[in-house]
Design an enzyme around this catalytic site. Structure first.
Site, PDB file in Angstrom:
ATOM      1  N   LYS A  83     -26.577 -81.122   9.363  1.00 52.61           N
ATOM      2  CA  LYS A  83     -26.733 -79.975   8.458  1.00 52.61           C
ATOM      3  C   LYS A  83     -26.464 -80.387   7.002  1.00 52.61           C
ATOM      4  CE  LYS A  83     -23.583 -77.461  10.507  1.00 52.61           C
ATOM      5  NZ  LYS A  83     -23.048 -78.283  11.617  1.00 52.61           N
ATOM      6  N   ARG A  86     -18.804 -91.439  10.872  1.00 52.00           N
ATOM      7  CA  ARG A  86     -18.512 -90.894   9.543  1.00 52.00           C
ATOM      8  C   ARG A  86     -17.015 -90.985   9.260  1.00 52.00           C
ATOM      9  NH1 ARG A  86     -20.231 -84.806   8.121  1.00 52.00           N
ATOM     10  NH2 ARG A  86     -18.547 -84.323   9.574  1.00 52.00           N
ATOM     11  N   ARG A 111     -12.135 -87.831   6.333  1.00 53.47           N
ATOM     12  CA  ARG A 111     -11.959 -86.499   6.933  1.00 53.47           C
ATOM     13  C   ARG A 111     -11.145 -86.613   8.207  1.00 53.47           C
ATOM     14  NH1 ARG A 111     -17.423 -82.953   7.010  1.00 53.47           N
ATOM     15  NH2 ARG A 111     -16.235 -82.005   8.721  1.00 53.47           N
TER      16      ARG A 111
END
Ligand code: B4P
Length: 195
Positions: free
Chosen positions: A14, A128, A134
């Site tokens: 997304k 990622r 993150r």
């Protein structure tokens, strides 16, 4: 005004595809994930609360994200269209979005749903996590929890929009460019229908 929702599980592309779509179509990009990470970076009370949930792979309460989106819509009165990325994630959020858009005399033009297998999602997010910093991307059990949240609370949002005949499914595996072409094709079809 033409508004789209980019829909799919965590890691379905997304955010990645949003970057390309806003450049081509000049949409105003509204990512609730990005807005929440901005609040965390600024250490606001909202960010501190949201961080606990996000780090556990859980959704942030509806009223928080709906409030953020409502402000973002008000702050962009001249936008020619919005791209909602990662929102709505529950049926309550979808209902709230419909009301907010109706007040502005507009609606959702199309929901683009990216279909990606679970193993590919986990692989992408762990990958990622190697560079993103993150905390929700580094632990496989938290990633799997995000996918469970998606299955339990978010996947039914597609049914909500399906009833309104707004959903187009797109294969979300392949190169970034291949997927981008498929998404553009679906947007152009709906734009032509609207004209
Ligand atoms: P988000 O920021 O929305 O994050 P996401 O779903 O994990 O990422 P996205 O789907 O955009 O990532 P992409 O595939 O592009 O949400 C984070 C958290 O915020 C949620 O868990 C929740 O706690 C909270 N939250 C956000 N919105 C909320 C809401 N509305 N309600 C409640 N809570 C909310 O990228 C993933 C990786 O895949 C990247 O490394 C990318 O490079 C790679 N990739 C993309 N396309 C690829 C391809 N075709 N091939 C190979 N790799 C690809």
């Amino acid at each position: 005004m033409f508004n789209i929702i980019l829909f799919g599980p965590p890691g379905s592309g997304k955010g990645t595809q949003s970057e390309k779509l806003i450049e081509k179509y000049n949409f105003k990009h509204l990512s609730t994930g990005d807005i929440l990470r901005g609040e965390i970076a600024a250490a606001t009370p909202l960010g501190l609360e949201a961080k606990k949930l996000m780090d556990a792979g859980q959704l942030v309460p509806d009223e928080v994200v709906v409030g953020m989106i409502s402000s973002a819509l008000d702050n962009n009165p001249n936008a020619s269209g919005f791209l909602f990325d990662g929102f709505p994630r529950t049926v309550a959020q979808a209902e709230a979005l419909n009301k907010l858009l109706k007040l502005k005399g507009t609606e959702i033009g199309v929901v683009l749903a990216l279909d990606v297998s679970e193993e590919e999602l986990v692989k992408r997010l762990l990958n990622r996590g190697l560079t993103s910093g993150r905390s929700d991307d580094t632990n496989e059990s938290i990633i799997r929890n995000r996918i469970v949240e998606y299955k339990n609370k978010t996947s039914i949002v597609a049914d909500f929009y399906q009833q309104l005949d707004k959903v187009s499914h797109v294969k979300g595996e392949g190169t970034l460019e291949e997927i981008f072409v498929l998404l553009c094709h679906e947007i152009d079809l709906r734009l032509n229908e609207q004209e």
